[in-house]
Design a protein around this motif. Structure first.
Motif, short mmCIF file in Angstrom:
data_model
loop_
_atom_site.label_atom_id
_atom_site.label_comp_id
_atom_site.label_asym_id
_atom_site.label_seq_id
_atom_site.Cartn_x
_atom_site.Cartn_y
_atom_site.Cartn_z
N LEU A 138 0.86 -1.18 0.00
CA LEU A 138 0.00 0.00 0.00
C LEU A 138 0.90 1.22 0.00
O LEU A 138 1.74 1.38 0.89
N SER A 139 0.75 2.06 -1.01
CA SER A 139 1.50 3.31 -1.07
C SER A 139 0.49 4.44 -1.01
O SER A 139 -0.23 4.69 -1.97
N ASP A 140 0.42 5.07 0.15
CA ASP A 140 -0.61 6.09 0.39
C ASP A 140 -1.97 5.41 0.25
O ASP A 140 -2.32 4.56 1.05
N HIS A 141 -2.75 5.73 -0.80
CA HIS A 141 -4.06 5.07 -0.96
C HIS A 141 -4.06 4.10 -2.14
O HIS A 141 -5.12 3.61 -2.54
N VAL A 142 -2.86 3.80 -2.69
CA VAL A 142 -2.78 2.98 -3.90
C VAL A 142 -2.25 1.58 -3.57
O VAL A 142 -1.19 1.44 -2.95
N VAL A 143 -3.01 0.57 -3.97
CA VAL A 143 -2.60 -0.83 -3.79
C VAL A 143 -1.66 -1.20 -4.92
O VAL A 143 -1.96 -0.94 -6.09
N LYS A 144 -0.51 -1.79 -4.55
CA LYS A 144 0.50 -2.11 -5.57
C LYS A 144 1.06 -3.50 -5.34
O LYS A 144 0.94 -4.07 -4.27
#
Ligand SMILES: CC(C)(COP(=O)(O)OP(=O)(O)OC[C@H]1O[C@@H](n2cnc3c(N)ncnc32)[C@H](O)[C@@H]1OP(=O)(O)O)[C@@H](O)C(=O)NCCC(=O)NCCS
Length: 110
Positions: free
Chosen positions: A29-35
């Protein structure tokens, strides 16, 4: 520079799934982005990614993130749909088609 790295690490949560000492899956999770949601082909369809996404959502809740976004591959779309993500739009990069999906989360949705 170390401050920037430290600040970045605070926003980046990475998870791994380990079976018998082997890493069989990752999600972050990078900030609100799933990666970087990947599960080793030999370990797919056993709920590994579902558990990784539960960890991602817990981290999101703890960091007061209320909406998750993911840039899904075509093949992963059914998985994210099962997790409650909905399609926002499709994007094409060269010949690669990706699907932007999103999920609203609440502190009680775990
Ligand atoms: C997508 C991926 C992460 C799913 O991992 P997984 O551990 O197999 O997922 P789960 O076992 O937790 O699946 C949960 C549910 O999602 C759905 N699902 C998962 N993979 C699916 C697939 N290939 N086709 C259709 N539905 C799927 C099913 O409803 C599944 O439940 P079920 O097995 O009881 O039917 C994995 O297939 C993968 O790593 N794919 C290649 C890389 C990739 O595309 N990553 C995403 C980058 S955006």
């Amino acid at each position: 520079m170390p401050d920037k790295v430290a600040a970045s690490l605070q926003k980046w949560h990475a998870f791994t799934a380990v079976t018998d000492g082997l890493v069989v899956g990752t999600a972050s999770l990078s900030d609100h982005v799933v990666k970087s949601v990947f599960v080793h082909p030999d370990f797919q369809r056993r709920g590994v990614a579902t558990r990784l996404m539960a960890a991602v959502e817990s981290a999101a809740v703890a960091n007061l993130v209320r909406r998750l976004d993911v840039q899904s591959s075509i093949t992963a779309q059914p998985f994210y749909a099962k997790c409650g993500f909905v399609v926002v739009r499709e994007e094409t990069y060269g010949e690669e088609r990706t699907i932007v999906m999103s999920k609203t989360i609440s502190p009680t949705s775990e």
